[in-house]
Design a protein around this motif. Structure first.
Motif, mmCIF file in Angstrom:
data_model
loop_
_atom_site.group_PDB
_atom_site.id
_atom_site.type_symbol
_atom_site.label_atom_id
_atom_site.label_comp_id
_atom_site.label_asym_id
_atom_site.label_seq_id
_atom_site.Cartn_x
_atom_site.Cartn_y
_atom_site.Cartn_z
ATOM 1 N N GLY A 123 9.713 -1.236 9.151
ATOM 2 C CA GLY A 123 10.320 -0.343 9.397
ATOM 3 C C GLY A 123 9.538 1.110 9.386
ATOM 4 O O GLY A 123 10.229 2.274 9.504
ATOM 5 N N GLY A 124 8.297 0.877 8.690
ATOM 6 C CA GLY A 124 7.585 2.135 8.463
ATOM 7 C C GLY A 124 7.765 2.561 7.218
ATOM 8 O O GLY A 124 7.200 4.025 6.899
ATOM 9 N N ALA A 125 8.742 2.273 6.324
ATOM 10 C CA ALA A 125 8.914 2.970 5.004
ATOM 11 C C ALA A 125 7.867 2.981 4.139
ATOM 12 O O ALA A 125 7.039 1.907 4.128
ATOM 13 C CB ALA A 125 10.256 2.236 4.408
ATOM 14 N N VAL A 126 7.825 4.156 3.269
ATOM 15 C CA VAL A 126 6.684 4.051 2.255
ATOM 16 C C VAL A 126 7.099 3.336 0.581
ATOM 17 O O VAL A 126 8.394 4.204 0.500
ATOM 18 C CB VAL A 126 6.020 5.244 2.171
ATOM 19 N N ASN A 127 6.485 2.959 0.178
ATOM 20 C CA ASN A 127 7.064 2.494 -1.207
ATOM 21 C C ASN A 127 7.053 3.945 -2.171
ATOM 22 O O ASN A 127 6.091 4.631 -2.251
ATOM 23 C CB ASN A 127 5.667 1.763 -1.962
ATOM 24 N N TRP A 128 8.279 4.066 -2.603
ATOM 25 C CA TRP A 128 8.352 5.360 -3.538
ATOM 26 C C TRP A 128 7.314 5.595 -4.537
ATOM 27 O O TRP A 128 7.097 6.606 -4.846
ATOM 28 C CB TRP A 128 9.781 5.306 -4.013
ATOM 29 N N ALA A 129 6.892 4.430 -5.127
ATOM 30 C CA ALA A 129 5.937 4.645 -6.517
ATOM 31 C C ALA A 129 4.736 5.117 -5.886
ATOM 32 O O ALA A 129 3.992 5.983 -6.448
ATOM 33 C CB ALA A 129 5.884 3.369 -7.123
#
Length: 474
Positions: A123-129
């Motif tokens: 979905g195009g999300a990016v790892n918060w870390a």
């Protein structure tokens, strides 16, 4: 939610970190990870999905495969961690606990500032870390970067970083909503969300970081890189719900607070005449149990366990991905003790009432097994707002909350003006809220701990506590 643990030592500490991270398994169910530093090998990292297998089973191999005199690990309910990062600040591993509400805005900031790209997830999300690391890397030092991240993140970020020299940087979130504690032994230092995790490994309490405080740990010393801020808003739910019984935050033990909280609830019921003819006081296992013990002790009525949770195979009912299977597991875990249910008037204390779905099933289960009456007490006030600072709740919006749904059914949007009245058991609106929830859940009576009562039980000043989910006040 999530939790993390780390050690920097004169000796190989991978086994200790393995056990320390495992002691945080109650805080998350999605991903587990560990990273270690060895002067010959460098940084190593492993991440596993733990939704259907506990951390200890997935990570036992690291005791043979991973080696290092410094290591960190985490249980995450959000994105896979720790991340290994190579940047102008060096090579390092990073974990965070919290939530980044404005991640899209911050991704654009980083890209426009020269960050070439992010590893996109579904979905195009990016790892918060990874996003947090990119923000830190915009500055010329870890301290500057962490302080900058704290300022621009909408949400909460508590951080540990394992550097490529074996040192660990730990930074508590700027409002101190979550704990970070440091332990010490003869060989080095540990850092943890839960204090009992390092105590069990032979470390003694050294320091609890203050809000926004940043420290660097080596085997020989702890250096304060940035002092604590004055203003703190530690999450009150740590004590009432998701903190582990053995842990202590800001000098207040979780189990002890729950006993006190239960006693205060019983005192309130006695004063208001709501303590009716009851056979047994009971706790909804597991975190409701100590509240119930305190309630039972104060009112002088016997404590009993009318049903037991069967946990050897399904320790957490939300582990399966399929909702119908989760519901089935939740039902199968509840094993009745018929002699303590049949024809009995039971008063249960639960740690909280959020959506009401699982509680409704529990009440039906009790009546199916012969209960004469089921009364319910919530160990915290009615939850009126979904948390925007942490991600420990599965409620996504306010209408997921049973209290807000009832208010909406009664008055529509107009009811939002009177949330404070609905929370108060002494107002007409407050009485109506409890009456309707009783009808929906088939309860003989219902009461919630008051905001004043839970603050009293914790014992910290009100302006040091985050009570947003109950009061809406930041």
């Amino acid at each position: 939610m999530g939790g993390f643990f780390g050690i920097t030592s004169k000796n190989n500490c991978v086994a200790e970190v393995f056990f320390g991270v495992d002691y945080h398994s109650h805080l998350g169910t999605k991903r587990g990870g560990m990273a270690a530093f060895d002067k010959d090998i460098g940084l190593q990292r492993v991440i596993h999905n733990i939704e259907n297998t506990p951390f200890r089973a997935k990570f036992e191999h690291v005791l043979d495969d991973m080696h290092g005199t410094a290591a960190i690990g985490c249980i995450s309910n959000s994105t896979p961690q720790p991340m290994l990062i190579r940047s102008k600040l060096g090579v390092y591993a990073i974990c965070m606990v919290g939530i980044i509400n404005n991640s899209d805005e911050l991704i654009d900031l980083c890209i426009n500032s020269g960050c070439a790209h992010f590893d996109a997830m579904t979905g195009g999300a990016v790892n918060w870390a990874e996003l947090l690391a990119a923000i830190i890397n915009l500055k010329d030092s870890f301290v500057e970067g962490i302080k900058y991240a704290h300022e621009i993140i909408d949400g909460t970020a508590s951080i540990i970083i394992l550097k490529d020299d074996g040192n660990i940087i730990a930074a508590r979130d700027k409002m101190g909503r979550l704990p970070i504690l440091v332990g010490k032994n003869d060989d080095g230092y540990s850092v943890s969300f839960e204090s009992f995790a390092y105590q069990k490994l032979g470390y003694v309490d050294e320091k609890e970081l203050g809000p926004g405080e940043i420290v660097e740990l080596s085997p020989d010393k702890m250096e304060i890189l940035s002092p604590a801020r004055e203003k703190m808003r530690i999450c009150s739910f740590l004590w009432s719900y998701y903190g582990y019984p053995n842990s202590t935050y800001e000098g207040v033990n979780v189990e002890v607070m729950r006993y006190i909280n239960g006693r205060i609830m019983a005192q309130n019921d006695k004063k208001s005449g709501k303590l009716t003819d009851i056979d047994y006081i009971c706790g909804v296992p597991d975190s409701g149990t100590p509240h119930a013990i305190g309630y039972s002790t104060e009112c002088g009525l016997p404590f009993a366990r009318p049903f037991i949770k069967y946990t050897p195979t399904w320790a957490r009912s939300f582990m399966p991905a399929n909702q119908s299977i989760r519901n089935m597991v939740a039902k199968m875990k509840q094993i009745p003790v018929p002699d303590l249910i049949s024809y009995k008037k039971l008063l249960f204390v639960d740690d909280s009432i959020v959506r009401g779905t699982q509680l409704k099933g529990t009440v039906e289960f009790l009546y199916e097994n012969g209960a004469k009456e089921v009364h319910m007490r919530s160990a915290c006030p009615p939850i009126m707002y979904t948390c925007k600072f942490l991600n420990f709740s599965r409620a996504n919006n306010n209408m997921d909350l049973i209290a807000r749904r009832v208010i909406n059914d009664l008055e529509g949007e107009e009811g939002e003006k009177y949330i404070e009245e609905y929370a108060d058991a002494n107002t007409e609106r407050g009485k109506k809220l409890r009456e309707v929830i009783c009808e929906q859940l088939n309860l003989a009576s219902l009461e919630f701990q008051s905001l004043e009562g839970i603050i009293q039980a914790i014992g910290l000043p009100e302006d040091c506590l985050c009570t947003y989910c109950w009061s809406g006040k930041e």
